[in-house]
Design an enzyme around this catalytic site. Structure first.
Site, short mmCIF file in Angstrom:
data_model
loop_
_atom_site.label_atom_id
_atom_site.label_comp_id
_atom_site.label_asym_id
_atom_site.label_seq_id
_atom_site.Cartn_x
_atom_site.Cartn_y
_atom_site.Cartn_z
N LYS A 75 0.85 -1.20 0.00
CA LYS A 75 0.00 0.00 0.00
C LYS A 75 0.88 1.24 0.00
O LYS A 75 1.90 1.28 0.71
CB LYS A 75 -0.89 -0.03 1.25
N SER A 150 -9.81 1.71 2.76
CA SER A 150 -8.95 2.48 1.89
C SER A 150 -7.88 1.65 1.17
O SER A 150 -7.30 2.12 0.20
CB SER A 150 -8.24 3.56 2.72
N SER A 174 -10.05 -0.63 6.97
CA SER A 174 -9.46 -0.53 5.62
C SER A 174 -8.76 -1.77 5.09
O SER A 174 -8.36 -1.79 3.94
CB SER A 174 -8.49 0.64 5.56
N1 GLN Z 1 -13.31 3.93 6.02
C1 GLN Z 1 -12.76 4.40 7.25
C2 GLN Z 1 -12.40 5.85 7.13
O1 GLN Z 1 -12.73 6.42 6.16
C3 GLN Z 1 -11.58 3.58 7.65
C4 GLN Z 1 -10.32 3.96 6.94
C5 GLN Z 1 -9.15 3.12 7.34
O2 GLN Z 1 -9.29 2.09 8.01
N2 GLN Z 1 -7.99 3.59 6.96
O3 GLN Z 1 -11.81 6.44 7.98
#
Ligand code: GLN
Length: 486
Positions: A75, A150, A174
């Site tokens: 990532k 994400s 995420s």
């Molecule tokens: N979807 C969640 C957010 O927007 C989690 C994001 C994540 O785990 N990095 O914060």
């Protein structure tokens, strides 16, 4: 692509070289990327060099580890020395880290082949990978849909077999949410199990790095390689790491009674009927495999999303203060004084979701509001933690859907950030409590889109969590289905 163990066997028996395996991944990346867009940078040259080094070791009769010669995606919020690390943000467009994150260093040390940096929501803020400043990643099961986020690039790349396994990060879901949307396995480890050194910080009390794979075993092998104490991360835990992969058996009866708790509050309003059916069937399956099923109440679960959306933006507003045009990446040109340079750099460099969170976080932390918002949210966090503590007095593992829905169409939720935030309903409490959670494929909806089952374990019981996930997986065939991508 074959599994890690199969590839390892091919390598050690000299049936295939690491260069051949790497080339297979690179060819697939080249063929699929024009429509999938899961990678921000492909590091073909470096990957082939790494593969050649593994082949040289094999030729010299040296022993190689399980991950040697295995193509991995990273990532793009993990710092990789000499390789651009953008966090899918304009503000880091030209940033090339002068150092290596602990996790990627560990992977390099065992001879893993890093094929490239995967797409994400800008600074890992989002649940669809649509917040990337650069490209929208497709879901391999239906390219018009999102891969989740994400870590959408890492999940899609594994589902499409552009690499064997990949690394993601999980602050509120995420890893698990995109794993569910893409039909792969993803685990968020216990907070502190994996070093965060070199992971670009989003919300430091919640962030964890973790692996994606097509099978539980692949994920267990990768977790073994990245877990462990690191003096460079002060929140890293000094614990002995068991061999997660070696102990996997497709059976939990032999180890005594296993009690699984179903989180009552995760079933009900807002849950897709296909998801409900698949998860219910998975629970029946766990029961028929010998687990004792209990219904568990976590009454404060539903306050996870509101408290997360105070805590995470608050921490983000502090963490993102460092991007000011002075130290890293983008600097707005032509400003005639320092303040206007700061302002314009941040206005031009950050996307709308990141700005929204910086504003919410700054507001929540400001004098006079701190007690009302941030402190209150932290108290709610404690209540959620206590829900889990109570539950784990009665059961060993908790189960629920990973996400209330399957993958949605790209663009569908763009104008409504709240509906996107609600997707993390079932994953966020796990981060707030610092627990390990895994998503494993447990079915498909009528559109052929994957569904994930989330299993949540006790602190540092990744061994048990993986064992249960493995037993379930081996009794199903969901993980054997592949998306039809030519
Ligand atoms: N979807 C969640 C957010 O927007 C989690 C994001 C994540 O785990 N990095 O914060």
């Amino acid at each position: 692509m074959a599994s890690i163990r199969e590839l390892h066997e091919q390598l050690t028996k000299k049936e295939r070289s690491a260069v051949e395996i790497t080339q297979e991944a690179l060819d697939r990346i080249q063929a699929l990327e024009p429509k999938l867009h899961s990678f921000l940078h492909v590091t073909a040259q470096q990957a082939l060099e790494q593969a050649r080094a593994v082949d040289a070791k094999i030729a010299a009769g040296e022993e190689i580890g399980l991950l040697a010669g295995i193509p991995i995606g990273i990532k793009d919020n993990l710092c990789t020395k000499g390789i651009p690390t953008t966090c899918a943000s304009r503000i880091l467009e030209n940033f090339v880290p002068p150092y290596e994150s602990t996790v990627t260093q560990k992977l390099l040390d065992v001879g893993a082949v890093t094929v490239g940096k995967t797409n994400l929501d800008e600074f890992a803020m989002g649940g669809s990978t649509e917040n990337s400043a650069y490209q929208v990643t497709g879901n391999p099961w239906d390219l018009s849909r999102v891969p989740g986020g994400s870590s959408g690039g890492s999940a899609a790349a594994v589902a499409a077999q552009e690499c064997v396994v990949s690394i993601g990060s999980d602050t509120g879901g995420s890893i698990r949410q995109p794993a569910s949307f893409c039909g792969v396995v993803g685990i968020k480890p216990t907070y502190g199990l994996v070093s965060r050194y070199g992971l670009v910080a989003f919300a430091s009390s919640l962030d964890q790095i973790g692996p994606f794979g097509r099978t539980v075993e692949d994920v267990a092998i990768l977790l073994n390689a990245i877990a462990g104490y690191d003096p460079k991360d002060s929140t890293s835990l000094k614990v002995k790491i068991p061999d997660y992969a070696a102990s996997l058996r497709p059976d939990f009866k032999a180890r005594g009674k296993l009690r699984i708790g179903i989180i009552k509050e995760t079933f009900g309003e807002g849950l897709d009927s296909a998801v409900e059916q698949a998860v219910t069937k998975a629970i029946d399956q766990l029961q028929s495999l010998g687990a004792e099923i209990h219904i568990i109440s976590c009454p404060n679960f539903r306050y996870g999303v509101p408290s997360y959306y105070i805590i995470a933006p608050s921490e983000a507003s502090a963490n993102l203060a460092r991007y000011d045009g002075v130290k890293y990446g983008y600097r707005a040109p032509g400003a005639d004084n320092l303040l206007s340079m700061y302002n314009r750099t941040r206005a031009e460099g950050f996307g709308p979701e990141v700005k929204r969170r910086i504003m919410i976080g700054t507001y929540a932390l400001s004098a006079g509001y701190y007690d009302a918002y941030y402190l209150k949210a932290q108290k709610v966090r404690t209540l959620i933690k206590q829900d889990f503590e109570r539950a784990f007095k009665k059961v060993d593992i908790l189960a629920c859907p990973t996400v209330p829905t399957t993958a949605f169409k790209a663009g569908e939720k763009n104008t409504d950030p709240l509906s996107m935030y609600l997707l993390d309903l079932m994953t966020i409490p796990v981060n707030l409590a610092g627990l390990p959670g895994i998503s494993v494929p447990c079915g498909f909806d009528n559109n052929g889109l994957p569904i994930g089952l989330q299993l949540i374990g006790k602190v540092l019981r990744e061994d048990q969590l993986l064992q249960v996930a493995y037993t379930y997986e081996q009794s199903t065939s969901w993980h054997l289905r592949q998306p039809q991508l030519s």
